[in-house]
Design an enzyme around this catalytic site. Structure first.
Site, PDB file in Angstrom:
ATOM      1  N   HIS B  60      -6.754  -3.543   4.129  1.00 54.29           N
ATOM      2  CA  HIS B  60      -6.556  -2.675   3.406  1.00 54.29           C
ATOM      3  C   HIS B  60      -7.905  -2.369   2.421  1.00 54.29           C
ATOM      4  O   HIS B  60      -8.490  -2.934   1.631  1.00 54.29           O
ATOM      5  CB  HIS B  60      -5.661  -2.854   2.148  1.00 54.29           C
ATOM      6  CG  HIS B  60      -4.998  -2.027   1.264  1.00 54.29           C
ATOM      7  ND1 HIS B  60      -3.924  -1.872   0.740  1.00 54.29           N
ATOM      8  CD2 HIS B  60      -5.790  -0.789   0.792  1.00 54.29           C
ATOM      9  CE1 HIS B  60      -3.707  -1.010  -0.308  1.00 54.29           C
ATOM     10  NE2 HIS B  60      -4.867  -0.250  -0.168  1.00 54.29           N
ATOM     11  N   LEU B  63     -12.699   3.627   2.568  1.00 54.14           N
ATOM     12  CA  LEU B  63     -14.065   3.998   2.998  1.00 54.14           C
ATOM     13  C   LEU B  63     -14.492   5.403   2.445  1.00 54.14           C
ATOM     14  O   LEU B  63     -15.611   5.586   2.595  1.00 54.14           O
ATOM     15  CB  LEU B  63     -14.329   4.003   4.353  1.00 54.14           C
ATOM     16  CG  LEU B  63     -14.044   2.628   4.947  1.00 54.14           C
ATOM     17  CD1 LEU B  63     -14.238   2.631   6.746  1.00 54.14           C
ATOM     18  CD2 LEU B  63     -15.153   1.559   4.270  1.00 54.14           C
ATOM     19  N   ARG B  64     -13.548   6.479   2.166  1.00 59.74           N
ATOM     20  CA  ARG B  64     -13.625   7.580   1.284  1.00 59.74           C
ATOM     21  C   ARG B  64     -14.569   8.818   2.241  1.00 59.74           C
ATOM     22  O   ARG B  64     -14.982   9.731   1.764  1.00 59.74           O
ATOM     23  CB  ARG B  64     -14.851   7.564   0.202  1.00 59.74           C
ATOM     24  CG  ARG B  64     -14.175   6.496  -0.667  1.00 59.74           C
ATOM     25  CD  ARG B  64     -12.971   6.768  -1.532  1.00 59.74           C
ATOM     26  NE  ARG B  64     -12.671   5.980  -2.558  1.00 59.74           N
ATOM     27  CZ  ARG B  64     -11.311   5.672  -3.009  1.00 59.74           C
ATOM     28  NH1 ARG B  64     -10.355   6.187  -2.424  1.00 59.74           N
ATOM     29  NH2 ARG B  64     -11.084   4.855  -4.020  1.00 59.74           N
ATOM     30  N   ASN B  94      -6.257   8.212   2.707  1.00 60.51           N
ATOM     31  CA  ASN B  94      -6.244   9.134   1.744  1.00 60.51           C
ATOM     32  C   ASN B  94      -7.991   9.610   1.524  1.00 60.51           C
ATOM     33  O   ASN B  94      -8.342   9.616   0.437  1.00 60.51           O
ATOM     34  CB  ASN B  94      -5.840   8.542   0.167  1.00 60.51           C
ATOM     35  CG  ASN B  94      -6.542   7.339  -0.139  1.00 60.51           C
ATOM     36  OD1 ASN B  94      -7.335   6.692   0.736  1.00 60.51           O
ATOM     37  ND2 ASN B  94      -6.432   7.002  -1.337  1.00 60.51           N
ATOM     38  N   ASP B 152      -0.747   4.923   1.211  1.00 55.83           N
ATOM     39  CA  ASP B 152      -1.414   4.450   0.213  1.00 55.83           C
ATOM     40  C   ASP B 152      -2.020   5.232  -0.811  1.00 55.83           C
ATOM     41  O   ASP B 152      -2.774   6.242  -0.305  1.00 55.83           O
ATOM     42  CB  ASP B 152      -2.509   3.563   0.684  1.00 55.83           C
ATOM     43  CG  ASP B 152      -3.020   2.553  -0.458  1.00 55.83           C
ATOM     44  OD1 ASP B 152      -1.994   2.042  -1.054  1.00 55.83           O
ATOM     45  OD2 ASP B 152      -4.242   2.454  -0.926  1.00 55.83           O
ATOM     46  N   HIS B 179       2.841   1.442  -0.362  1.00 51.64           N
ATOM     47  CA  HIS B 179       2.267   1.265  -1.834  1.00 51.64           C
ATOM     48  C   HIS B 179       3.659   1.468  -2.557  1.00 51.64           C
ATOM     49  O   HIS B 179       4.326   2.625  -2.542  1.00 51.64           O
ATOM     50  CB  HIS B 179       1.098   2.447  -1.892  1.00 51.64           C
ATOM     51  CG  HIS B 179       1.093   2.517  -3.462  1.00 51.64           C
ATOM     52  ND1 HIS B 179      -0.373   2.777  -3.730  1.00 51.64           N
ATOM     53  CD2 HIS B 179       1.778   3.013  -4.449  1.00 51.64           C
ATOM     54  CE1 HIS B 179      -0.368   2.845  -5.142  1.00 51.64           C
ATOM     55  NE2 HIS B 179       0.985   3.295  -5.404  1.00 51.64           N
ATOM     56  N   HIS B 232      -0.642  -4.609  -1.624  1.00 53.66           N
ATOM     57  CA  HIS B 232      -0.990  -4.931  -2.945  1.00 53.66           C
ATOM     58  C   HIS B 232      -0.187  -5.414  -3.873  1.00 53.66           C
ATOM     59  O   HIS B 232       0.214  -5.011  -5.052  1.00 53.66           O
ATOM     60  CB  HIS B 232      -2.098  -4.113  -3.769  1.00 53.66           C
ATOM     61  CG  HIS B 232      -1.677  -2.657  -3.620  1.00 53.66           C
ATOM     62  ND1 HIS B 232      -0.496  -2.128  -3.879  1.00 53.66           N
ATOM     63  CD2 HIS B 232      -2.417  -1.447  -3.179  1.00 53.66           C
ATOM     64  CE1 HIS B 232      -0.561  -0.799  -3.626  1.00 53.66           C
ATOM     65  NE2 HIS B 232      -1.366  -0.579  -3.279  1.00 53.66           N
ATOM     66  N   ASN B 278      -4.675   0.688  -9.862  1.00 53.97           N
ATOM     67  CA  ASN B 278      -3.110   0.423  -9.537  1.00 53.97           C
ATOM     68  C   ASN B 278      -2.818  -0.094  -8.163  1.00 53.97           C
ATOM     69  O   ASN B 278      -3.512   0.352  -7.209  1.00 53.97           O
ATOM     70  CB  ASN B 278      -3.090   1.964  -9.427  1.00 53.97           C
ATOM     71  CG  ASN B 278      -1.380   2.404  -9.380  1.00 53.97           C
ATOM     72  OD1 ASN B 278      -0.727   1.717  -9.918  1.00 53.97           O
ATOM     73  ND2 ASN B 278      -1.305   3.901  -8.877  1.00 53.97           N
ATOM     74  N   ASP B 305      -8.237  -4.213  -0.913  1.00 50.83           N
ATOM     75  CA  ASP B 305      -8.072  -2.836  -1.412  1.00 50.83           C
ATOM     76  C   ASP B 305      -9.544  -2.281  -2.137  1.00 50.83           C
ATOM     77  O   ASP B 305      -9.639  -1.756  -3.185  1.00 50.83           O
ATOM     78  CB  ASP B 305      -7.126  -2.713  -2.662  1.00 50.83           C
ATOM     79  CG  ASP B 305      -6.638  -1.697  -2.920  1.00 50.83           C
ATOM     80  OD1 ASP B 305      -6.857  -0.326  -2.179  1.00 50.83           O
ATOM     81  OD2 ASP B 305      -5.624  -1.394  -4.114  1.00 50.83           O
TER      82      ASP B 305
END
Lengths: 312, 428
Positions: B60, B63-64, B94, B152, B179, B232, B278, B305
């Protein structure tokens, strides 16, 4: 004596000695307000900016008059007319104000902790004039000033704070300040408006207004923010008023010489009846005058302390 | 050239190895494990006094890339992972555009092949655009290379969509990661609901917001008979419910993160946005329950995360700050410092939670040092103390609440497919 911090961010961070010192200084300032010549040299040559990201009438006016009575140069910024609308960050706005030679930034902001962020990034002193649900320290100081003036002391007094405690920065600042000064604090409000674990501050929590009122020396009635009703925290204003409104009958439970306070503006007939608001034992008007005195004291103490410290 | 790792303590729960051995790597694969292997023609790594582990696998991370390269990209993210001892990482969908289609999955895989320092396995979205309305093309995602599906960052609000996602995903044998957050209960809160949120005047997120959806996922998994993985986990009751469900035979697995076993809501004090995440940091009782859950195997995986954010997104009012902390470069030291050195878990269990079990969840052939497998290896000295310096992170972002903390066991070397990527704490 000097205040320890360059800023006044909350009563959570002040010592009892500092609170007493501010209140003692405010007592000397009050003479100025009631005198015929409202001008002192305390803030001559000082520059004060109010930066309000939320609407305010009395707090802002109170600070502004306090600055003017003591001879400061003051300016006002509202978020609605500033470059905030263009997307400027809080820190950038703060730096800009700071570099214009400002000694004190008085700030109101809808986000809790915003003045703390500002304070870390400017050399000017920052006074929190209300941040989110966190604190409204000058309101609590003026409340304590009023109580002390009327009752002679804060120690050992029973103070009932009634209403929407969860969303109230006035309540939080009063809880910190009153408990530090030796008062007993009782809280009552609808269960949906009580913040979790608030009793860990030392305040007592009651589920009925009656229990909190028994033998109270002071009552602080909080403004019911009517927009909260949309969030289903209480069913109707009528029901709120029936179970948590302060009226003459419930007032009988408190001590005979009970002092009635409200931070304003009042919703007459909701959190308290007009009869109660206008009683002789109501200090609501006096609170407004004392607000100017307390703010004069703070401005003076923070500028006297100097603003030589560097921002970290 | 052959690479010989001499005299390290090898831990491989899958192969049942725990002992001091030499390990020989040739052409990117592990070829021999013996008590004493000749170093003829080998580059030698002296691992005496150190642990030699199957390369860590992160189930989890974020890497954007694509879309938020100012926070992290595949190159910087995989450098950071390598420094943290991770040789394989699974990144959440995401991104912008969302990894809800074959093209984005292939982009990530190709870019990782070109610039990645470690193996990258993309996770696809459950729903189109992660909007929770319609299923994404889960079959195509799987065939493009996605190793799991998850929305997620956003919970799947609709119970019926989640049920369908489980049923549909089961056809393709792909893990579903949830999530868990009841957004209605979370009510835009910004930290754990409790004493700290009360005295900071911040809106709280009750533990119940997580637990309500954990309960739903357990019920949906039991109802459909399809496995579910809970991301998480942060609260005591979540751990308790998962433990109970496992006893009943529900096919549930779950993960927690290093911050949930090492920090509480107190870290938010002073409006510290580097502690804003979060699910939020919880209480001491929750930390205790998380650690118990790890020790008794209720919690299968410790994932990072890793959630990089630009300084400008953190240096703002607490309520407006982005959620998340970077995790690659502190994960292993935190687990060693908080769990292994105090004797709560063994190194074998650490390897299970941080390598073998994540590899199993994602159905990738990692998490072991068995002969013939790709030589992904992490070497660590768990007695070596250091102070965390966020400015030395390889990640583009520095949003960590662990800066300045004294920890043990920063990864000493990381080997990916036989190539030395990190050696003596230096990225090569």
């Amino acid at each position: 004596m000097n205040l320890k911090s360059k800023d006044l961010l909350g009563l959570k961070d002040l010592s009892p000695e500092e609170i007493k010192y501010i209140l003692d200084t405010a007592a000397t300032m009050k003479y100025v307000i009631v005198s015929n010549n409202k001008k002192t040299p305390h803030l001559q040559g000082k520059s004060i900016v109010t930066l309000f990201y939320e609407n305010s009438t009395r707090t802002r006016l109170s600070f502004e008059l306090a600055s003017k009575y003591m001879g400061a140069s003051s300016a006002n910024i509202s978020a609605s007319v500033s470059s905030v609308q263009k997307g400027e960050s809080l820190i950038d706005t703060g730096r800009t104000i700071n570099r214009m030679g400002t000694d004190i930034i008085i700030m109101r902001h809808p986000q809790s902790g915003a003045p703390h962020l500002m304070a870390k990034n400017v050399t000017a002193s920052v006074i929190n004039a209300g941040d989110g649900m966190n604190e409204h320290p000058t309101q609590a100081l003026l409340d304590m000033f009023t109580i002390r003036e009327k009752k002679g002391t804060l120690e050992g007094l029973k103070v009932a704070i009634l209403g929407d405690i969860y969303h109230s920065r006035v309540a939080r600042s009063n809880i910190w300040g009153l408990i530090k000064m030796g008062a007993q604090v009782s809280l009552a409000g609808p269960a949906t408006m009580l913040p979790p674990d608030i009793e860990r501050t030392g305040a007592k929590v009651f589920s009925t207004i009656q229990e909190a009122l028994i033998d109270a020396d002071v009552i602080i009635s909080l403004r019911l923010q009517l927009e909260r009703q949309k969030k289903a925290l209480f069913p109707t204003v009528r029901e709120y008023s029936r179970f948590f409104g302060l009226d003459e009958k419930r007032l009988q439970l408190a001590k005979k010489d009970v002092l009635i306070m409200h931070p304003g503006p009042i919703n007459r007939g909701i959190e308290l009846t007009s009869g109660v608001a206008d009683m002789e034992s109501s200090a609501i008007d006096e609170q407004v005058t004392n607000g100017v005195a307390v703010r004069m004291a703070l401005l003076y103490l923070l500028t006297r302390r100097g603003t030589n410290e560097t921002a970290n | 050239m052959k690479l010989l790792i001499k005299s390290g303590r090898l831990i491989d729960p899958k192969a049942g190895i725990d002992g001091v051995y030499d390990l020989l790597i040739d052409e990117g694969r592990i070829v021999e494990i013996e008590g004493d292997i000749s170093d003829d023609g080998c580059e030698v790594i002296d691992a005496a006094g150190k642990y030699v582990l199957p390369g860590l696998v992160d189930a989890h991370c974020h890497l954007r890339d694509p879309g938020f390269e100012y926070k992290e990209d595949i190159e910087s993210g995989t450098k950071s992972a390598a420094m943290g001892g991770f040789t394989s990482i699974a990144c959440m969908p995401n991104t912008n555009p969302v990894a809800d289609n074959e093209a984005v999955i292939k982009y990530i895989i190709q870019k990782a092949e070109q610039e990645g320092y470690v193996n990258v396995y993309p996770i696809g979205a459950i729903s189109k655009g992660q909007r929770g309305e319609e299923l994404a093309e889960i079959g195509e995602l799987k065939f493009a290379g996605a190793v799991a599906i998850s929305d997620d960052g956003n919970p799947v609000v609709s119970s019926s969509l989640m049920k369908k996602a489980l049923q549909y995903a089961s056809m393709f044998d792909i893990a579903v990661i949830s999530h868990c957050e009841d957004l209605d209960l979370a009510e835009n809160g910004v930290m754990n609901e409790g004493y700290m949120s009360t005295i900071m005047g911040l809106k709280g997120i009750p533990a119940a917001a997580e637990e309500a959806m954990v309960a739903r996922e357990l019920i949906l998994s039991e109802y459909t008979g399809v496995p579910i993985h809970i991301a998480h986990v942060s609260t005591a009751l979540s751990v308790e419910m998962i433990r109970d469900a496992k006893k009943r035979g529900v096919k549930v697995t779950c993960e927690t993160c290093p911050h949930y076993l090492s920090l509480t809501e107190d870290a938010c004090e002073g409006y510290n946005t580097n502690a804003k995440i979060n699910p939020p940091l919880r209480t001491q009782e929750d930390v205790k329950a998380i650690i118990e859950g790890i020790a008794d195997d209720t919690i299968d995986i410790i994932a990072t995360d890793h959630a990089p954010h630009h300084a400008d997104e953190k240096n703002v009012e607490f309520s407006l700050a982005a959620n998340g902390i970077v995790g690659f470069e502190t994960a292993l030291p935190l687990v060693i410092t908080k769990l292994v050195r105090p004797g709560i878990i063994s190194m074998t269990k650490l390897v299970e939670k941080m390598s073998l079990n994540p590899a199993r969840l994602l159905s990738i052939s990692k998490g072991t040092l068995q002969i013939g497998t790709a030589a992904d290896v992490t070497i660590v000295n768990i007695d070596e103390k250091y102070r965390v310096d966020v400015n030395k992170f390889q990640s583009k972002s520095k949003n960590s609440p662990f800066g300045g903390m004294e920890l043990y066991g920063a990864p000493w070397a990381t080997i990916v497919a036989g190539n030395l990527v990190v050696s003596d704490h230096i990225l090569l």
